[in-house]
Write a protein that holds these residues in place. Structure first.
Motif, short mmCIF file in Angstrom:
data_model
loop_
_atom_site.label_atom_id
_atom_site.label_comp_id
_atom_site.label_asym_id
_atom_site.label_seq_id
_atom_site.Cartn_x
_atom_site.Cartn_y
_atom_site.Cartn_z
N GLU A 1 -10.56 -8.88 -0.42
CA GLU A 1 -9.45 -8.45 -1.27
C GLU A 1 -9.19 -6.96 -1.09
O GLU A 1 -8.04 -6.52 -0.98
CB GLU A 1 -9.75 -8.77 -2.73
CG GLU A 1 -8.62 -8.38 -3.67
CD GLU A 1 -8.92 -8.71 -5.12
OE1 GLU A 1 -8.07 -8.38 -5.96
OE2 GLU A 1 -9.99 -9.28 -5.39
N ILE A 2 -10.26 -6.16 -1.04
CA ILE A 2 -10.11 -4.73 -0.82
C ILE A 2 -9.51 -4.46 0.55
O ILE A 2 -8.69 -3.56 0.73
CB ILE A 2 -11.47 -4.02 -0.97
CG1 ILE A 2 -11.95 -4.08 -2.44
CG2 ILE A 2 -11.38 -2.57 -0.50
CD1 ILE A 2 -11.00 -3.38 -3.40
N GLY A 3 -9.89 -5.27 1.54
CA GLY A 3 -9.32 -5.12 2.87
C GLY A 3 -7.82 -5.30 2.86
O GLY A 3 -7.08 -4.53 3.48
N TYR A 4 -7.36 -6.31 2.14
CA TYR A 4 -5.92 -6.57 2.04
C TYR A 4 -5.22 -5.40 1.35
O TYR A 4 -4.17 -4.93 1.80
CB TYR A 4 -5.67 -7.87 1.28
CG TYR A 4 -4.22 -8.10 0.94
CD1 TYR A 4 -3.33 -8.63 1.87
CD2 TYR A 4 -3.72 -7.77 -0.32
CE1 TYR A 4 -2.00 -8.83 1.57
CE2 TYR A 4 -2.38 -7.96 -0.64
CZ TYR A 4 -1.53 -8.49 0.31
OH TYR A 4 -0.20 -8.67 0.00
N LEU A 5 -5.79 -4.92 0.25
CA LEU A 5 -5.17 -3.83 -0.49
C LEU A 5 -5.08 -2.56 0.34
O LEU A 5 -4.10 -1.82 0.27
CB LEU A 5 -5.95 -3.56 -1.78
CG LEU A 5 -5.88 -4.65 -2.86
CD1 LEU A 5 -6.79 -4.30 -4.02
CD2 LEU A 5 -4.45 -4.86 -3.33
N GLY A 6 -6.11 -2.31 1.15
CA GLY A 6 -6.10 -1.14 2.01
C GLY A 6 -4.99 -1.23 3.05
O GLY A 6 -4.26 -0.26 3.28
N GLU A 7 -4.87 -2.38 3.68
CA GLU A 7 -3.81 -2.57 4.67
C GLU A 7 -2.43 -2.45 4.02
O GLU A 7 -1.52 -1.84 4.59
CB GLU A 7 -3.96 -3.94 5.33
CG GLU A 7 -5.15 -4.05 6.26
CD GLU A 7 -5.23 -5.41 6.92
OE1 GLU A 7 -4.18 -6.05 7.11
OE2 GLU A 7 -6.36 -5.84 7.25
N LYS A 8 -2.28 -3.02 2.84
CA LYS A 8 -1.00 -2.95 2.14
C LYS A 8 -0.64 -1.49 1.83
O LYS A 8 0.52 -1.08 1.98
CB LYS A 8 -1.07 -3.76 0.84
CG LYS A 8 0.21 -3.80 0.01
CD LYS A 8 0.04 -4.76 -1.17
CE LYS A 8 1.34 -4.86 -1.98
NZ LYS A 8 1.64 -3.64 -2.71
N TYR A 9 -1.63 -0.73 1.41
CA TYR A 9 -1.39 0.68 1.08
C TYR A 9 -0.92 1.44 2.32
O TYR A 9 0.05 2.21 2.25
CB TYR A 9 -2.68 1.31 0.52
CG TYR A 9 -2.51 2.73 0.07
CD1 TYR A 9 -1.99 3.03 -1.19
CD2 TYR A 9 -2.85 3.79 0.90
CE1 TYR A 9 -1.81 4.34 -1.61
CE2 TYR A 9 -2.69 5.10 0.50
CZ TYR A 9 -2.17 5.37 -0.76
OH TYR A 9 -1.99 6.68 -1.17
N ILE A 10 -1.56 1.23 3.45
CA ILE A 10 -1.19 1.93 4.67
C ILE A 10 0.16 1.43 5.19
O ILE A 10 0.99 2.22 5.68
CB ILE A 10 -2.27 1.77 5.75
CG1 ILE A 10 -3.59 2.41 5.27
CG2 ILE A 10 -1.83 2.40 7.07
CD1 ILE A 10 -3.50 3.88 4.93
N TYR A 11 0.40 0.14 5.08
CA TYR A 11 1.70 -0.41 5.49
C TYR A 11 2.84 0.25 4.72
O TYR A 11 3.84 0.69 5.30
CB TYR A 11 1.68 -1.92 5.25
CG TYR A 11 3.01 -2.62 5.50
CD1 TYR A 11 3.51 -2.77 6.79
CD2 TYR A 11 3.76 -3.14 4.44
CE1 TYR A 11 4.72 -3.42 7.02
CE2 TYR A 11 4.96 -3.79 4.66
CZ TYR A 11 5.44 -3.92 5.95
OH TYR A 11 6.63 -4.57 6.17
N GLU A 12 2.67 0.37 3.40
CA GLU A 12 3.72 1.00 2.58
C GLU A 12 3.82 2.49 2.88
O GLU A 12 4.91 3.07 2.85
CB GLU A 12 3.41 0.75 1.10
CG GLU A 12 3.56 -0.72 0.71
CD GLU A 12 3.06 -1.02 -0.68
OE1 GLU A 12 2.41 -0.14 -1.28
OE2 GLU A 12 3.32 -2.13 -1.17
N GLU A 13 2.70 3.11 3.20
CA GLU A 13 2.69 4.53 3.58
C GLU A 13 3.49 4.72 4.87
O GLU A 13 4.25 5.69 5.01
CB GLU A 13 1.25 5.00 3.76
CG GLU A 13 1.07 6.47 4.01
CD GLU A 13 -0.39 6.84 4.13
OE1 GLU A 13 -1.01 6.51 5.17
OE2 GLU A 13 -0.93 7.46 3.20
N GLU A 14 3.32 3.81 5.81
CA GLU A 14 4.04 3.90 7.08
C GLU A 14 5.54 3.67 6.87
O GLU A 14 6.37 4.30 7.54
CB GLU A 14 3.48 2.90 8.09
CG GLU A 14 2.13 3.28 8.64
CD GLU A 14 2.15 4.62 9.35
OE1 GLU A 14 3.08 4.87 10.15
OE2 GLU A 14 1.24 5.44 9.11
#
Length: 374
Positions: free
Chosen positions: A249-262
């Motif tokens: 779950e943390i892995g997904y949230l981290g990717e989502k955060y970076i995706y939105e940052e990009e």
């Protein structure tokens, strides 16, 4: 018994999501409401967009599949095996009359139109999304490119004056089961041939990763259902090295955060949002999570690849595969790792490293490799 069926779903018309990554990212409230508005105002498609995650591929868990209300099999077939091909509507403006993907080995979990709630994936201000069936992730893929169909030809479907409502078997009521099997074979054959051509011609690394996975899935379906498809196989290069991350779950949230940052970065340089691709949402064993772009000092644009590693600890406790190491070595000047730390419910801390930064700071322990502080 196996049923080969077709369903019609809305096309994922979000333009900033590349065609090979459709149906893999949760929409915003505004994006979801666009489908309701279109249905109410123009009578196009279905009333909503529950199919938005039909091709979001988890690394280990099965894929959750939404079925439109009139496409849910009768209770007497609930324990049967299904191979479900997804078609777009004929009045779809962006992609009219195409077959866009397949779910094989489908198990129906609910025959109730309300289905099962996606508790972990909510859209603010929208009723909970739901699903009705699951399929093994290794038997699910989009078609890149999608296949054009003609309702006046019987290569993929029986000739129908009007599709009507609900699912359709690949054979009509007065046809033999053999025709259903033959049409499924035609779809897989054409999808494989098209994928092999697309792989040769693609210049997009993210797309290549997705197409290679697709080819493997289609070969797997061919073998399991004994379709006897005979096509050239130039990319049966399926990565079998799957491993469990410390906290998925943390892995997904981290990717989502970076995706939105990009996405924010792309807006800041006034570039097309489609240049950010969350690749791992459609191919979880990809050697990178996100393909994005960078703008150099001279104004030129080039692709950049990001692998996201997430944790809830100050210490680095992540895994890196040998395939990832090889990829980052080959793309050393246009790739980076982003370490996202979620600490005490505060704004995530992000640290970016090149492969050289990483190897200078950490020892690579060959357990696919685990990072340990020096």
């Amino acid at each position: 018994m196996t049923h080969f069926i077709a369903i019609k779903i809305n096309y994922d018309h979000r333009e900033f999501i590349s065609p090979h990554l459709k149906y893999s990212v949760l929409p915003t409230s505004e994006q979801y409401k666009e489908y309701i508005k279109r249905y109410n105002a123009q009578g196009k498609g279905g009333n909503g967009f529950h199919e938005c995650l039909n091709f979001s591929i988890p690394e280990i868990e099965p894929v959750k599949l939404y079925l439109p209300p009139t496409c849910i099999p009768a209770k007497k077939y609930k324990d049967d095996d299904f191979v479900i091909f997804s078609f777009t509507y004929q009045n779809e403006e962006m992609l009219s009359s195409y077959i866009i993907g397949v779910h094989a080995g489908v198990h129906i979990l609910s025959t109730d139109p309300g289905g099962i709630t996606r508790e972990d994936q909510r859209i603010q201000g929208i009723d909970p999304l739901h699903y009705h069936a699951v399929a093994p992730n290794e038997l699910v893929t989009l078609f890149v490119p999608p296949l054009k169909y003609d309702k006046n030809e019987d290569r993929y479907m029986p000739i129908l004056k009007k599709w009507g409502y609900g699912n359709r078997n690949l054979n009509s009521s007065n046809e033999s089961e053999e025709l259903s099997f033959r049409r499924a074979k035609n779809i897989i054959t054409d999808a494989l041939n098209a994928a092999n051509v697309a792989l040769r011609n693609s210049l997009n690394m993210s797309e290549k990763v997705i197409i290679r996975r697709q080819i493997g899935v289609l070969h797997r379906i061919n073998t399991i259902y004994e379709l006897n498809v005979e096509v050239e196989n130039i990319a049966h290069e399926i990565n079998r090295h799957t491993f469990v991350l410390p906290n998925r779950e943390i892995g997904y949230l981290g990717e989502k955060y970076i995706y939105e940052e990009e996405l924010r970065y792309i807006r800041s340089i006034d570039e097309d949002l489609s240049k950010v691709e969350w690749t791992s949402q459609a191919e979880p064993t990809s050697p990178f999570d996100i393909k994005t772009i960078r703008k150099s000092i001279d104004g030129s644009i080039y692709d950049h690849f990001i692998e996201v590693k997430s944790s809830t600890s100050e210490d680095v406790n992540v895994y890196i595969s040998d395939r990832q190491i090889d990829f980052f070595k080959c793309n050393e000047n246009c790739s980076s790792f982003k370490f996202v730390k979620f600490l005490n419910n505060q704004q995530p801390e992000v640290e970016e490293m090149t492969l050289k930064d990483l190897t200078d700071r950490f020892e690579l322990i060959p357990i696919k490799f685990k990072l340990r502080n020096l």
